[in-house]
Design a protein around this motif. Structure first.
Motif, mmCIF file in Angstrom:
data_model
loop_
_atom_site.group_PDB
_atom_site.id
_atom_site.type_symbol
_atom_site.label_atom_id
_atom_site.label_comp_id
_atom_site.label_asym_id
_atom_site.label_seq_id
_atom_site.Cartn_x
_atom_site.Cartn_y
_atom_site.Cartn_z
ATOM 1 N N THR A 83 0.826 -1.142 0.097
ATOM 2 C CA THR A 83 -0.087 -0.002 0.064
ATOM 3 C C THR A 83 0.891 1.223 -0.092
ATOM 4 O O THR A 83 1.661 1.444 0.790
ATOM 5 C CB THR A 83 -0.872 0.072 1.237
ATOM 6 N N ARG A 104 -5.534 -7.287 -0.734
ATOM 7 C CA ARG A 104 -6.691 -7.221 -0.270
ATOM 8 C C ARG A 104 -6.984 -8.233 1.034
ATOM 9 O O ARG A 104 -7.881 -8.711 1.472
ATOM 10 C CB ARG A 104 -7.772 -7.383 -0.692
ATOM 11 N N ASN A 125 -7.163 -9.941 4.506
ATOM 12 C CA ASN A 125 -7.433 -9.616 5.881
ATOM 13 C C ASN A 125 -7.211 -10.626 6.731
ATOM 14 O O ASN A 125 -7.872 -11.767 6.925
ATOM 15 C CB ASN A 125 -8.912 -9.467 5.759
ATOM 16 N N LYS A 177 -6.815 1.608 -3.658
ATOM 17 C CA LYS A 177 -6.156 0.850 -2.346
ATOM 18 C C LYS A 177 -6.052 1.699 -1.199
ATOM 19 O O LYS A 177 -6.751 1.273 -0.281
ATOM 20 C CB LYS A 177 -4.976 0.264 -2.573
ATOM 21 N N ASN A 228 -9.285 1.785 2.860
ATOM 22 C CA ASN A 228 -9.020 1.966 4.186
ATOM 23 C C ASN A 228 -9.216 3.337 4.967
ATOM 24 O O ASN A 228 -9.525 3.623 6.179
ATOM 25 C CB ASN A 228 -7.373 1.450 4.511
ATOM 26 N N CYS A 254 -2.966 -1.321 8.431
ATOM 27 C CA CYS A 254 -3.805 -0.844 7.323
ATOM 28 C C CYS A 254 -4.727 0.466 7.559
ATOM 29 O O CYS A 254 -4.207 1.378 7.272
ATOM 30 C CB CYS A 254 -4.950 -1.999 6.731
ATOM 31 N N ASP A 277 -2.599 3.567 6.511
ATOM 32 C CA ASP A 277 -2.780 3.963 5.109
ATOM 33 C C ASP A 277 -3.159 5.321 4.970
ATOM 34 O O ASP A 277 -2.690 6.014 3.843
ATOM 35 C CB ASP A 277 -3.804 3.091 4.252
#
Length: 431
Positions: A123, A157, A159, A210, A214, A263, A267
């Motif tokens: 990211t 992606r 999780n 992306k 978040n 994240c 981010d």
């Protein structure tokens, strides 16, 4: 390139074998020849024994995979298609820390050959792949982009702890520096993503997509946290409000809580950093970040206030914090906001014990300066218990259990609202 990979005449390499890189590497290794590269030799040794250092995968997930784990650049040099999946954290000043990403770019640059492909999954802010990563690879390889090698971006992606939204089951965004690169990258990922891929028009669009995934969640959770603080002053339970509001068809269902991890809690700072570089102060995003970053201290102060109202001597009190990872049912402690709760309690001279069925005590000591309390050492006279993380074993706890580990007039703080409506005698509070 695609056909060569299918015939195993070319090799795919994944650089960075954490919670993102390892599942990707193993999925590809079921069909292609794969090199799994990580600079941590200890982690490599574990994976060579079919052990996931992140604790997400089981030994059976390594079975039937054509993969070689290594920390050697000479082995990495044998690949022609590289996927970079290293962390992109922030530093102590909430600024992007690109050292892992640029280090991985340097490793790829040292082994890059004419005709190779490099796809980034980390990211980043829009423009990072082309402005920061490609120049490093050009410098160390002696090659010129885009004539000598192709580049793509396909944001991860994954999780942690989620067994439903796995790599194969979620749509994968892909992009490339030109039409040929885009199509090749898309076809390669279609091998391992049953849900299909979305072809973004450019690398920057994919990077931006992306980072706002978040950021959107962060801002919405910040709103829930602010509402929780307001409703607390009104003596209204936030979760009951959200249940009522949630009956409307277009109400977005977010909940208040601690926002940590690598994240959502990180981010947005990449986006605001780039925005500021371009002369724009991202007020809404940073306001949400401030709210969420302060929730740990807020919860600790609220706990202390309730203990004082119950006649507790704070400096002599003892609190049990249940859960230390950044989210439920994972081992990951990175950027865990539970640490903020614990630090604020200690600022009030509260004695704090911490338990967690998943976290590693030595890692917590190294990262945050505290250890876990052994289960045998859990006391029966806690003045407050804070259930900070909704681990599965905690959901089964009842009022009798909490009464067995607390003193008279104790406080139960339930951050995730696990026990709402179940406590009849204990003083209960949740966000």
């Amino acid at each position: 390139m695609y056909d060569q990979l299918l015939r195993k005449e070319a090799t795919l390499a994944v650089i960075g074998l954490g919670y993102v890189g390892l599942p990707i590497a193993l999925e590809f290794a079921k069909q292609l020849k794969v090199i799994g590269f990580d600079i941590n030799a200890g982690r490599v040794a574990q994976m060579q024994q079919a052990i996931d250092p992140s604790g997400e995968l089981e030994a059976k997930d390594f079975e039937g995979c054509d993969i070689a784990f290594t920390d050697s650049l000479e082995v990495l040099r044998q690949a022609q298609f590289y996927i970079v999946a290293v962390p992109t954290p922030i530093d102590e000043h909430a600024q992007p820390d690109l050292r892992p990403l640029l280090g991985a770019s340097a490793s790829v640059g040292k082994v890059l050959k004419k005709g190779d492909y490099v796809v980034f999954e980390s990211t980043v802010y829009p423009g990072c792949t082309e402005e920061d990563c490609i120049p490093v690879m050009e410098k160390l390889s002696g090659l010129k982009f885009p004539n000598d090698f192709k580049v793509g971006y396909s944001p991860e992606r994954i999780n942690p702890g989620d067994k439903e939204h796995t790599l194969r089951r979620i749509v994968k965004v892909v992009s490339g520096n030109d039409a040929e690169a885009l199509e090749t990258v898309a076809k390669v990922y279609e091998l391992v993503v049953d849900a299909g891929v979305h072809r973004a028009s450019s690398i920057r669009v994919a990077e931006a997509a992306k980072i706002i995934e978040n950021t959107q969640r962060d801002v919405n959770i910040a709103l829930m946290n602010e509402l929780s603080m307001i409703f607390d002053r009104m003596n209204i339970n936030t979760y009951e409000v959200l249940e009522a509001a949630g009956t409307k068809w277009n109400f977005l269902k977010f909940s208040p809580g601690l926002v940590g991890g690598h994240c959502i809690g990180v981010d947005p700072y990449y986006l605001t950093y780039k925005a500021k570089e371009l002369g724009y102060d991202a007020k809404v995003i940073l306001s949400g970040r401030t709210t969420n970053d302060n929730m740990g201290a807020y919860i600790a102060r609220k706990t202390v206030q309730m203990m004082i109202k119950k006649g507790k001597d704070v400096a002599k009190s003892r609190v049990l914090v249940m859960g230390a990872t950044f989210k439920e049912n994972v081992e990951d402690i990175r950027n865990s906001k539970v640490a903020d709760v614990i630090q604020e309690l200690k600022n009030f001279s509260v004695n704090v014990d911490i338990v967690d069925p998943h976290a590693d005590s030595d890692e917590l000591l190294h990262e945050y300066g505290f250890r876990l309390t052994a289960n045998d050492d859990i006391r029966d006279d806690y003045d407050a218990v804070i259930v900070a993380v909704g681990h599965k074993p905690y959901a089964a706890k009842d009022e009798a259990y909490f009464q067995s580990i607390t003193a008279d007039n104790a406080v139960l703080v339930d951050i995730k609202g696990l026990y709402r409506g179940q406590m009849q005698e204990l003083h209960y509070w949740s966000l």
